[in-house]
Scaffold this motif. Structure first.
Motif, mmCIF file in Angstrom:
data_model
loop_
_atom_site.group_PDB
_atom_site.id
_atom_site.type_symbol
_atom_site.label_atom_id
_atom_site.label_comp_id
_atom_site.label_asym_id
_atom_site.label_seq_id
_atom_site.Cartn_x
_atom_site.Cartn_y
_atom_site.Cartn_z
ATOM 1 N N HIS A 1 -1.475 1.427 -6.274
ATOM 2 C CA HIS A 1 -1.532 0.556 -5.260
ATOM 3 C C HIS A 1 -1.948 0.290 -3.637
ATOM 4 O O HIS A 1 -2.894 0.912 -4.445
ATOM 5 C CB HIS A 1 -0.371 1.180 -4.435
ATOM 6 N N ILE A 2 -2.269 -0.736 -2.930
ATOM 7 C CA ILE A 2 -2.836 -0.261 -1.723
ATOM 8 C C ILE A 2 -1.918 -1.340 -0.492
ATOM 9 O O ILE A 2 -1.023 -1.596 -0.346
ATOM 10 C CB ILE A 2 -3.971 -2.389 -2.312
ATOM 11 N N LEU A 3 -1.974 0.048 0.156
ATOM 12 C CA LEU A 3 -2.184 0.256 0.873
ATOM 13 C C LEU A 3 -2.710 0.164 2.447
ATOM 14 O O LEU A 3 -3.507 0.686 2.363
ATOM 15 C CB LEU A 3 -1.333 1.999 0.893
ATOM 16 N N ALA A 4 -1.925 -0.832 3.349
ATOM 17 C CA ALA A 4 -2.717 -1.349 4.733
ATOM 18 C C ALA A 4 -1.673 -1.134 5.996
ATOM 19 O O ALA A 4 -0.088 -1.387 5.704
ATOM 20 C CB ALA A 4 -3.299 -2.623 5.006
ATOM 21 N N LEU A 5 -2.266 -0.812 6.671
ATOM 22 C CA LEU A 5 -1.050 -0.401 8.985
ATOM 23 C C LEU A 5 -1.967 -1.236 9.560
ATOM 24 O O LEU A 5 -3.649 -1.301 9.451
ATOM 25 C CB LEU A 5 -1.046 1.318 8.564
ATOM 26 N N THR A 6 -2.160 -1.854 10.668
ATOM 27 C CA THR A 6 -2.443 -2.086 11.763
ATOM 28 C C THR A 6 -1.663 -1.740 12.889
ATOM 29 O O THR A 6 -0.388 -2.210 12.917
ATOM 30 C CB THR A 6 -2.710 -3.284 11.514
ATOM 31 N N VAL A 7 -2.562 -1.149 13.492
ATOM 32 C CA VAL A 7 -1.658 -0.836 14.938
ATOM 33 C C VAL A 7 -3.130 -1.183 15.635
ATOM 34 O O VAL A 7 -3.296 -1.176 15.991
ATOM 35 C CB VAL A 7 -2.022 0.490 15.617
ATOM 36 N N SER A 8 -1.864 -2.629 17.245
ATOM 37 C CA SER A 8 -3.228 -2.414 18.016
ATOM 38 C C SER A 8 -3.029 -2.959 19.634
ATOM 39 O O SER A 8 -0.721 -3.109 19.113
ATOM 40 C CB SER A 8 -4.024 -4.566 17.582
ATOM 41 N N SER A 9 -3.345 -3.370 20.176
ATOM 42 C CA SER A 9 -3.216 -4.170 21.519
ATOM 43 C C SER A 9 -3.902 -5.290 21.828
ATOM 44 O O SER A 9 -5.372 -4.999 22.094
ATOM 45 C CB SER A 9 -2.740 -2.829 22.622
ATOM 46 N N ILE A 10 -3.504 -6.127 22.490
ATOM 47 C CA ILE A 10 -4.101 -7.246 23.063
ATOM 48 C C ILE A 10 -4.001 -7.647 24.322
ATOM 49 O O ILE A 10 -3.655 -8.946 24.995
ATOM 50 C CB ILE A 10 -4.642 -8.592 22.073
ATOM 51 N N ASP A 11 -4.044 -6.889 25.153
ATOM 52 C CA ASP A 11 -3.362 -7.082 26.835
ATOM 53 C C ASP A 11 -1.766 -7.845 26.911
ATOM 54 O O ASP A 11 -1.023 -6.389 26.898
ATOM 55 C CB ASP A 11 -4.234 -7.680 27.395
ATOM 56 N N TYR A 12 -1.476 -8.524 25.943
ATOM 57 C CA TYR A 12 -0.740 -9.175 26.513
ATOM 58 C C TYR A 12 0.346 -8.817 25.069
ATOM 59 O O TYR A 12 1.385 -9.735 25.128
ATOM 60 C CB TYR A 12 -0.679 -10.605 26.611
ATOM 61 N N ALA A 13 -0.263 -8.201 24.362
ATOM 62 C CA ALA A 13 1.009 -8.660 23.305
ATOM 63 C C ALA A 13 0.760 -7.232 21.779
ATOM 64 O O ALA A 13 -0.805 -6.256 21.907
ATOM 65 C CB ALA A 13 1.075 -9.854 21.970
ATOM 66 N N ALA A 14 1.203 -6.467 21.290
ATOM 67 C CA ALA A 14 1.283 -5.360 20.614
ATOM 68 C C ALA A 14 1.769 -6.078 19.127
ATOM 69 O O ALA A 14 2.306 -6.732 18.637
ATOM 70 C CB ALA A 14 2.129 -4.723 21.007
ATOM 71 N N VAL A 15 0.494 -6.198 18.331
ATOM 72 C CA VAL A 15 0.487 -6.723 16.973
ATOM 73 C C VAL A 15 0.288 -5.756 16.150
ATOM 74 O O VAL A 15 -1.167 -5.200 16.047
ATOM 75 C CB VAL A 15 -0.849 -7.662 17.211
ATOM 76 N N HIS A 16 0.839 -5.674 15.197
ATOM 77 C CA HIS A 16 1.513 -4.619 13.963
ATOM 78 C C HIS A 16 2.114 -4.684 12.809
ATOM 79 O O HIS A 16 2.143 -6.394 12.211
ATOM 80 C CB HIS A 16 2.087 -3.239 14.685
ATOM 81 N N TRP B 1 1.739 -3.082 5.085
ATOM 82 C CA TRP B 1 1.692 -3.681 3.314
ATOM 83 C C TRP B 1 1.166 -3.170 2.530
ATOM 84 O O TRP B 1 0.088 -2.240 2.703
ATOM 85 C CB TRP B 1 0.642 -5.045 4.599
ATOM 86 N N VAL B 2 1.664 -3.222 1.299
ATOM 87 C CA VAL B 2 1.853 -2.621 -0.042
ATOM 88 C C VAL B 2 1.952 -3.470 -0.966
ATOM 89 O O VAL B 2 2.441 -4.640 -1.124
ATOM 90 C CB VAL B 2 3.366 -1.344 -0.170
ATOM 91 N N LEU B 3 1.183 -3.240 -1.820
ATOM 92 C CA LEU B 3 0.567 -3.712 -3.305
ATOM 93 C C LEU B 3 1.134 -3.357 -4.373
ATOM 94 O O LEU B 3 0.627 -2.037 -4.205
ATOM 95 C CB LEU B 3 -0.601 -4.609 -3.350
ATOM 96 N N ASP B 4 1.995 -3.527 -5.381
ATOM 97 C CA ASP B 4 2.120 -2.487 -6.210
ATOM 98 C C ASP B 4 1.034 -3.350 -7.417
ATOM 99 O O ASP B 4 1.308 -4.786 -7.402
ATOM 100 C CB ASP B 4 3.527 -2.352 -6.854
ATOM 101 N N ARG B 5 -0.086 -2.220 -7.530
ATOM 102 C CA ARG B 5 -1.028 -3.667 -8.605
ATOM 103 C C ARG B 5 -0.548 -4.400 -9.780
ATOM 104 O O ARG B 5 -1.203 -5.103 -9.910
ATOM 105 C CB ARG B 5 -2.168 -2.097 -8.524
#
Length: 333
Positions: free
Chosen positions: A59-74, A77-81
């Protein structure tokens, strides 16, 4: 150009936190820069995020936690290779809420809560624990931090009020589990690797970048590939480096990227500063957002890195089949 190496802790901002501390401009082998005041001034331009990617044999696993002040963007994502089936959830929360970001790298937890998505990033003895849950998929992985392991920390100055602190942490040994549709698979030690992109800064509204990274073992040596471009042009800083057996080799040159997204399966070539690398893609992930003020386009290809790198000491390190990615991103944010 040769950017100054930082060897002592330093604050990213000066005075009341509104402007760049010029003493922080440089690069380091460890996360020495204190960017904790980035979000306390100049509301609307601050960008803070943690992006983790974990590659495993299955697998390939990915995560994002973010804040750009006026929005939180998260995102999770998981891929079965084997099957190329994916599981994916993303959330753009306006105004930003349900998000916590550590004030400094490895000095606190980061979390995201949004509809259909949960992410927790916690420091634990020996490394960082990454947990994420979306419909159909969850994972629980520890990105281990070996003694003496070096990271690339860089401050990129566009101006006194626009600047970025980035830490690219490559080839972190990973271990844990991923559960897909009720079936749990190991993230096996010795065959799995985690990469971190830690960002804190104040950005221009319209920006493009390239980023490529890879981690693995080749010829009995642990290799980490870290290359970037476009967003650092003209700043005097670069985010290019190679990691060999935990030792960071900074590349001060701008690199030449040769690729064609219209024919994305063709090998990409990245050269300069002692590096001659070819990236052979096998999967493309395309993402876009258009919320008028906030828009983005990402084309991220996963594949294998091969090539050679010549160190400042004259040693030529050959590497092959290092799993990772290369991407082109255009953000208006």
């Amino acid at each position: 150009m040769t950017l100054r190496e930082l060897t002592e802790p330093v604050s990213l901002t000066a005075g009341d936190g509104r402007v760049l501390n010029r003493a922080a401009v440089g690069w380091a082998r460890q996360p020495l820069v204190d960017a904790s005041r980035v979000h306390t001034r100049s509301w609307g331009r601050n960008k803070r995020w943690e992006y983790w990617n974990v590659t495993t044999p299955t697998h390939i696993l990915a995560l994002t936690v973010s804040s750009i002040d006026y929005a939180a963007v998260h995102e999770v994502w998981v891929l079965d290779r084997a099957t190329e089936r994916t599981w994916h959830a993303e959330a753009t929360v306006i105004p930003a809420r349900g998000v916590t970001l550590a004030p400094r790298l490895e000095q606190g937890s980061s979390r995201a809560r949004a509809k259909g998505l949960e992410i927790d990033i916690d420091e634990v003895p020996g490394g960082t624990r990454l947990r994420a849950r979306i419909a159909g998929v969850s994972f629980d992985v520890v990105a281990e931090l070996p003694d003496g392991h070096e990271r690339l920390a860089v401050v990129v100055p566009w101006s006194s009020r626009r600047f970025q602190y980035t830490v690219k942490d490559l080839a972190r040994p990973a271990v844990g589990t991923v559960t897909v549709e009720g079936v749990t698979s190991d993230v096996p030690a010795g065959q799995s690797w985690a990469v971190l992109d830690h960002g804190r800064g104040r950005w221009p509204y319209d920006v493009e970048w390239n980023w490529g990274a890879g981690s693995g073992v080749s010829g009995g040596r642990v290799i980490g590939v870290q290359v970037g471009g476009k967003w650092t042009d003209g700043s005097g800083s670069t985010e290019n480096a190679m990691l060999v057996d935990g030792r960071l080799h900074k590349i001060h040159d701008d690199l030449v990227w040769e690729y064609d997204l219209a024919q994305w399966r063709r090998p990409w070539r990245i050269t300069g500063g002692g590096l001659d690398a070819t990236f052979a893609p096998f999967y493309r992930k395309v993402g876009s957002t258009d919320l008028v003020v906030l828009s983005s386009r990402t084309e991220q290809c996963f594949g294998h890195w091969s090539g050679t790198f010549t160190t400042d000491d004259g040693e030529t390190v050959a590497f092959a089949d290092i799993l990772g990615w290369a991407e082109e991103v255009h953000n208006r944010w």
